[in-house]
Design an enzyme around this catalytic site. Structure first.
Site, mmCIF file in Angstrom:
data_model
loop_
_atom_site.group_PDB
_atom_site.id
_atom_site.type_symbol
_atom_site.label_atom_id
_atom_site.label_comp_id
_atom_site.label_asym_id
_atom_site.label_seq_id
_atom_site.Cartn_x
_atom_site.Cartn_y
_atom_site.Cartn_z
ATOM 1 N N VAL A 277 0.799 -1.053 -0.066
ATOM 2 C CA VAL A 277 -0.060 -0.115 -0.193
ATOM 3 C C VAL A 277 0.813 1.178 0.199
ATOM 4 O O VAL A 277 0.517 2.181 -0.816
ATOM 5 C CB VAL A 277 -0.806 -0.073 1.328
ATOM 6 C CG1 VAL A 277 -1.761 1.359 1.500
ATOM 7 C CG2 VAL A 277 -2.042 -1.134 1.158
ATOM 8 N N PHE B 174 -8.376 0.932 -1.026
ATOM 9 C CA PHE B 174 -9.028 -0.042 -1.604
ATOM 10 C C PHE B 174 -8.295 -0.532 -2.852
ATOM 11 O O PHE B 174 -8.773 -1.507 -3.587
ATOM 12 C CB PHE B 174 -10.504 0.401 -2.047
ATOM 13 C CG PHE B 174 -11.237 1.025 -0.912
ATOM 14 C CD1 PHE B 174 -12.081 0.072 -0.320
ATOM 15 C CD2 PHE B 174 -11.260 2.240 -0.638
ATOM 16 C CE1 PHE B 174 -12.847 0.486 0.787
ATOM 17 C CE2 PHE B 174 -11.919 2.757 0.348
ATOM 18 C CZ PHE B 174 -12.658 1.766 1.128
ATOM 19 N N LYS C 275 -5.979 -3.145 -5.254
ATOM 20 C CA LYS C 275 -6.143 -4.356 -5.283
ATOM 21 C C LYS C 275 -4.649 -4.941 -5.567
ATOM 22 O O LYS C 275 -4.094 -4.261 -6.780
ATOM 23 C CB LYS C 275 -6.976 -5.192 -6.258
ATOM 24 C CG LYS C 275 -8.230 -4.846 -5.892
ATOM 25 C CD LYS C 275 -9.466 -5.523 -6.717
ATOM 26 C CE LYS C 275 -9.596 -4.697 -8.312
ATOM 27 N NZ LYS C 275 -9.869 -3.569 -8.227
ATOM 28 N N GLU C 276 -3.940 -5.643 -5.022
ATOM 29 C CA GLU C 276 -2.450 -6.179 -5.734
ATOM 30 C C GLU C 276 -2.746 -6.804 -7.162
ATOM 31 O O GLU C 276 -3.712 -7.263 -7.327
ATOM 32 C CB GLU C 276 -2.035 -7.230 -4.687
ATOM 33 C CG GLU C 276 -1.597 -6.400 -3.193
ATOM 34 C CD GLU C 276 -1.278 -7.647 -2.240
ATOM 35 O OE1 GLU C 276 -0.830 -8.950 -2.914
ATOM 36 O OE2 GLU C 276 -1.143 -7.281 -1.237
ATOM 37 N N LYS D 58 -14.138 0.623 5.152
ATOM 38 C CA LYS D 58 -13.342 -0.456 4.800
ATOM 39 C C LYS D 58 -13.690 -1.909 5.155
ATOM 40 O O LYS D 58 -13.683 -2.855 4.387
ATOM 41 C CB LYS D 58 -12.073 0.138 5.217
ATOM 42 C CG LYS D 58 -10.739 -0.828 4.994
ATOM 43 C CD LYS D 58 -10.335 -1.112 3.485
ATOM 44 C CE LYS D 58 -9.342 -2.029 3.178
ATOM 45 N NZ LYS D 58 -9.197 -2.394 1.882
ATOM 46 N N ASN E 292 -14.735 -5.045 2.515
ATOM 47 C CA ASN E 292 -14.025 -6.241 2.526
ATOM 48 C C ASN E 292 -14.894 -7.617 2.965
ATOM 49 O O ASN E 292 -14.864 -8.521 2.357
ATOM 50 C CB ASN E 292 -12.663 -6.227 3.317
ATOM 51 C CG ASN E 292 -11.572 -5.570 2.263
ATOM 52 O OD1 ASN E 292 -11.800 -5.266 1.374
ATOM 53 N ND2 ASN E 292 -10.269 -5.675 3.003
ATOM 54 N N GLY F 214 -7.790 -15.465 0.080
ATOM 55 C CA GLY F 214 -6.645 -15.526 0.848
ATOM 56 C C GLY F 214 -6.166 -13.886 1.019
ATOM 57 O O GLY F 214 -6.770 -13.102 0.767
ATOM 58 N N CYS G 164 -5.451 -9.362 3.358
ATOM 59 C CA CYS G 164 -6.700 -8.548 3.696
ATOM 60 C C CYS G 164 -7.785 -9.271 4.050
ATOM 61 O O CYS G 164 -8.234 -9.378 5.264
ATOM 62 C CB CYS G 164 -6.985 -7.259 2.776
ATOM 63 S SG CYS G 164 -5.612 -6.406 2.450
ATOM 64 N N LYS H 234 -3.260 -14.681 -5.439
ATOM 65 C CA LYS H 234 -4.035 -14.689 -6.678
ATOM 66 C C LYS H 234 -3.148 -14.056 -7.702
ATOM 67 O O LYS H 234 -1.870 -13.408 -7.352
ATOM 68 C CB LYS H 234 -5.085 -13.507 -6.462
ATOM 69 C CG LYS H 234 -4.519 -12.063 -6.146
ATOM 70 C CD LYS H 234 -5.549 -10.966 -6.086
ATOM 71 C CE LYS H 234 -4.997 -9.560 -5.828
ATOM 72 N NZ LYS H 234 -5.988 -8.540 -5.870
HETATM 73 N N1 LIG Z 1 -1.676 -5.397 0.650
HETATM 74 C C1 LIG Z 1 -3.024 -4.855 0.233
HETATM 75 O O1 LIG Z 1 -3.636 -5.346 -1.082
HETATM 76 C C2 LIG Z 1 -3.966 -3.919 0.951
HETATM 77 C C3 LIG Z 1 -5.127 -3.182 0.450
HETATM 78 C C4 LIG Z 1 -5.681 -2.309 1.227
HETATM 79 C C5 LIG Z 1 -5.387 -2.035 2.376
HETATM 80 N N2 LIG Z 1 -4.329 -2.707 2.772
HETATM 81 C C6 LIG Z 1 -3.830 -2.431 4.563
HETATM 82 O O2 LIG Z 1 -2.730 -1.483 4.572
HETATM 83 C C7 LIG Z 1 -1.849 -1.764 5.707
HETATM 84 C C8 LIG Z 1 -0.488 -2.263 4.943
HETATM 85 O O3 LIG Z 1 -0.694 -3.099 4.094
HETATM 86 P P1 LIG Z 1 0.633 -3.761 3.142
HETATM 87 O O4 LIG Z 1 0.061 -4.996 2.516
HETATM 88 O O5 LIG Z 1 1.139 -2.695 2.338
HETATM 89 O O6 LIG Z 1 1.609 -4.227 4.344
HETATM 90 P P2 LIG Z 1 3.095 -4.859 4.087
HETATM 91 O O7 LIG Z 1 3.464 -5.625 5.295
HETATM 92 O O8 LIG Z 1 3.493 -5.053 2.846
HETATM 93 O O9 LIG Z 1 3.926 -3.346 4.296
HETATM 94 C C9 LIG Z 1 3.967 -2.797 5.705
HETATM 95 C C10 LIG Z 1 5.520 -1.960 5.959
HETATM 96 O O10 LIG Z 1 5.324 -1.300 7.043
HETATM 97 C C11 LIG Z 1 6.856 -1.135 7.504
HETATM 98 N N3 LIG Z 1 6.612 -0.558 8.915
HETATM 99 C C12 LIG Z 1 6.257 -1.485 9.898
HETATM 100 N N4 LIG Z 1 6.732 -0.613 11.075
HETATM 101 C C13 LIG Z 1 6.995 0.622 10.645
HETATM 102 C C14 LIG Z 1 7.448 1.968 11.257
HETATM 103 N N5 LIG Z 1 7.241 1.958 12.814
HETATM 104 N N6 LIG Z 1 7.927 2.792 10.593
HETATM 105 C C15 LIG Z 1 7.895 2.707 9.359
HETATM 106 N N7 LIG Z 1 7.669 1.544 8.654
HETATM 107 C C16 LIG Z 1 7.225 0.503 9.394
HETATM 108 C C17 LIG Z 1 7.200 -2.505 7.319
HETATM 109 O O11 LIG Z 1 8.484 -2.733 7.449
HETATM 110 C C18 LIG Z 1 6.947 -2.808 6.002
HETATM 111 O O12 LIG Z 1 7.665 -2.495 4.959
HETATM 112 C C19 LIG Z 1 -2.590 -2.920 6.265
HETATM 113 O O13 LIG Z 1 -3.395 -2.466 7.236
HETATM 114 C C20 LIG Z 1 -3.371 -3.645 4.978
HETATM 115 O O14 LIG Z 1 -4.632 -4.191 5.765
HETATM 116 C C21 LIG Z 1 -3.523 -3.754 2.254
#
Ligand SMILES: NC(=O)c1ccc[n+]([C@@H]2O[C@H](COP(=O)([O-])OP(=O)(O)OC[C@H]3O[C@@H](n4cnc5c(N)ncnc54)[C@H](O)[C@@H]3O)[C@@H](O)[C@H]2O)c1
Length: 455
Positions: free
Chosen positions: A11, A163, A165-166, A218, A222, A271, A274, A335
């Site tokens: 994100v 929102f 999507k990867e 959110k 989901n 899976g 999220c 996916k």
């Molecule tokens: N991946 C998705 O498709 C998606 C979509 C919508 C929302 N989200 C939400 O967004 C959030 C992030 O998801 P993501 O998949 O990007 O997570 P991720 O695990 O890929 O990335 C999180 C990053 O935060 C960093 N981090 C942790 N603690 C930190 C700190 N104190 N200071 C700076 N950086 C720090 C980690 O090293 C990591 O690189 C989650 O809450 C998730 O539910 C994810």
């Protein structure tokens, strides 16, 4: 605008890069030195189509920077987007440790800032802390308190759930169906609306609302999407029991415009990082207020059972004798379009087969490294899909990558030791499978078992 993105994951990195692409000055901050080193050396720690080029373009233009140095990153920002992980604890609640750490860091940084951005009493210039991570309702209040215990200077809070999507993240961010902004005051809403305006030129809405409702949007979204997946899987299982074909049922059902045809594909269940944790978080939010979330508990349970049922199809075919069998996997990522294997059905299936003594050989176009971080060398990774099949006792299709959709079936049959396919994504026609003489198991459709099939 001067923006700091906290967390350069799926994100954060996409958000930061897309905001830089619109002319903003963006600093992406992460505590993972390895990720920042990769980004600074021109690489990308995640696979997301189109992202590398976009990063390069914006780094070259001087608008996109990467750092592990918290203090200046927090001090200089007009807007801080918190995009750190919010994983599930073992019991379904959300682990907010990373969020709280960020709040502490921001509070300390605002306190020591010289007033240029942080701590400005002028509403137009007060620092805005935006929670983009998916967090349980009420988290913004908690984060605000955590910051406020460290500084008396002014700052504004906002909730802006993401929102994307990867696999299509850049398109999703640049052309969102909607933007949700939760705020406590109109001025903050206006400033964030300005920031997002370039992404909604086609007229898609920006909904500004209260913070609690924004947090809930959110989870509601989901939970709805996960419900659709569990719903169609339950119907698929009914189809299997009664000899109906889910593909035909789906077509007939989805022609009703009230139902629509999105997100209603049967398979191995949802899976990723999220849906599984967000559905459980809803259940947990319910129990916090003594409310039983009956529907969402069932959505989770159906999803869990879907994988178990597929494992049973495999073990039953081999009469529970998997020891020494070689099983090939096509697709590891949860996916297509991503290297993310968090909560991927493939991992559950592989572990189940490994535990029964099988050998697993897997191919995925991009997810070998991420899988290796979970399963190490318990499985073999093969760069070429057909090579994975050599001498295998069966093929399991777990991810519907395009390249698996029209394979050379003759070649597959030649390479497999026995022509057996377990298709968790219903990629192939039963009639064609029968013509080639495969034993073919799928989801929500009767299996194809040739008369002379032997194990
Ligand atoms: N991946 C998705 O498709 C998606 C979509 C919508 C929302 N989200 C939400 O967004 C959030 C992030 O998801 P993501 O998949 O990007 O997570 P991720 O695990 O890929 O990335 C999180 C990053 O935060 C960093 N981090 C942790 N603690 C930190 C700190 N104190 N200071 C700076 N950086 C720090 C980690 O090293 C990591 O690189 C989650 O809450 C998730 O539910 C994810």
């Amino acid at each position: 605008m001067r923006i700091t993105i906290v967390g350069t994951g799926y994100v954060g990195l996409v958000t930061g890069t897309c905001l830089a692409d619109m002319g903003n000055d963006v600093v992406c901050l992460d505590v993972d030195q390895g990720k920042i080193d990769i980004l600074r050396s021109g690489g990308c720690p995640i696979y997301e189509p189109g992202l590398v080029d976009l990063i390069h373009r914006n780094v070259k233009s001087g608008r996109l920077h990467f750092t592990t140095d918290k203090k200046p990153a927090y001090e200089q920002a007009e807007v801080i987007f918190i995009c750190v992980g919010t994983p599930s604890t073992g019991d379904g609640r959300v682990d907010l440790a990373m969020m709280v750490q960020v709040a502490e860091d921001i509070g300390n940084a605002i306190e020591s800032a010289d007033g240029k951005t942080g701590g400005d009493a002028n509403e137009r210039r007060a620092k805005i802390i935006v929670v983009k991570s998916t967090v349980p309702v009420g988290t913004n209040v908690r984060i605000k308190q955590e910051i406020a215990t460290r500084t008396e200077k002014h700052f504004r809070m906002a909730s802006n759930p993401e929102f994307l999507k990867e696999g299509t993240a850049i398109k999703d961010f640049k052309r969102p169906d909607r933007v949700i902004i939760g705020v406590e005051d109109d001025g903050t809403g206006d400033r964030l609306r300005d920031l997002y305006e370039p992404f909604v030129r086609q007229g898609n809405p920006i909904h500004v609302m209260d913070i609690t409702s924004a947090e809930m949007v959110k989870y509601a979204s989901n939970a709805m999407l996960a419900t659709k997946i569990s719903f169609i899987n339950e119907i698929a299982n009914l189809c299997e029991s009664y000899g109906a074909d889910i593909d035909q049922v789906r077509r007939g059902m989805c022609a009703d415009r009230r139902i629509g045809n999105q997100f209603l594909y049967p398979g191995l269940g949802y899976g990723g990082s999220c849906f599984p944790k967000d559905v459980l978080a809803c259940v947990s939010m319910g129990s916090e207020v003594n409310m039983e979330t009956l529907l969402l508990s069932a959505v989770h349970e159906v999803n869990h059972r879907q994988r178990q049922a597929f494992i049973k199809k495999i073990t039953r075919h081999f009469n529970d004798h998997l020891s020494g069998k070689k099983i090939a996997f096509w697709g590891i990522a949860f996916k297509p379009g991503t290297d993310d294997v968090r909560e991927a059905p493939s991992i559950t299936l592989m572990i189940a087969l490994l535990n029964r003594g099988a050998k697993v050989v897997a191919h995925d176009p991009v997810a070998h490294e991420t899988c290796r971080q979970v399963l190490g060398d318990q499985i073999a990774y093969v760069e070429e899909p057909l090579s994975a099949l050599d001498g295998a006792d069966a093929l399991v299709v777990c991810t519907d990558w395009d390249e698996f959709k029209h394979p050379d079936l003759g070649e597959i049959k030649k390479r497999l030791k026995s022509p057996v396919i377990f298709d968790g994504r219903n990629l192939y026609r039963r009639r064609v499978m029968a013509e080639y003489g495969f034993t073919y198991y799928c989801v929500g459709r009767e299996p194809v078992v040739p008369q002379d099939a032997t194990m």
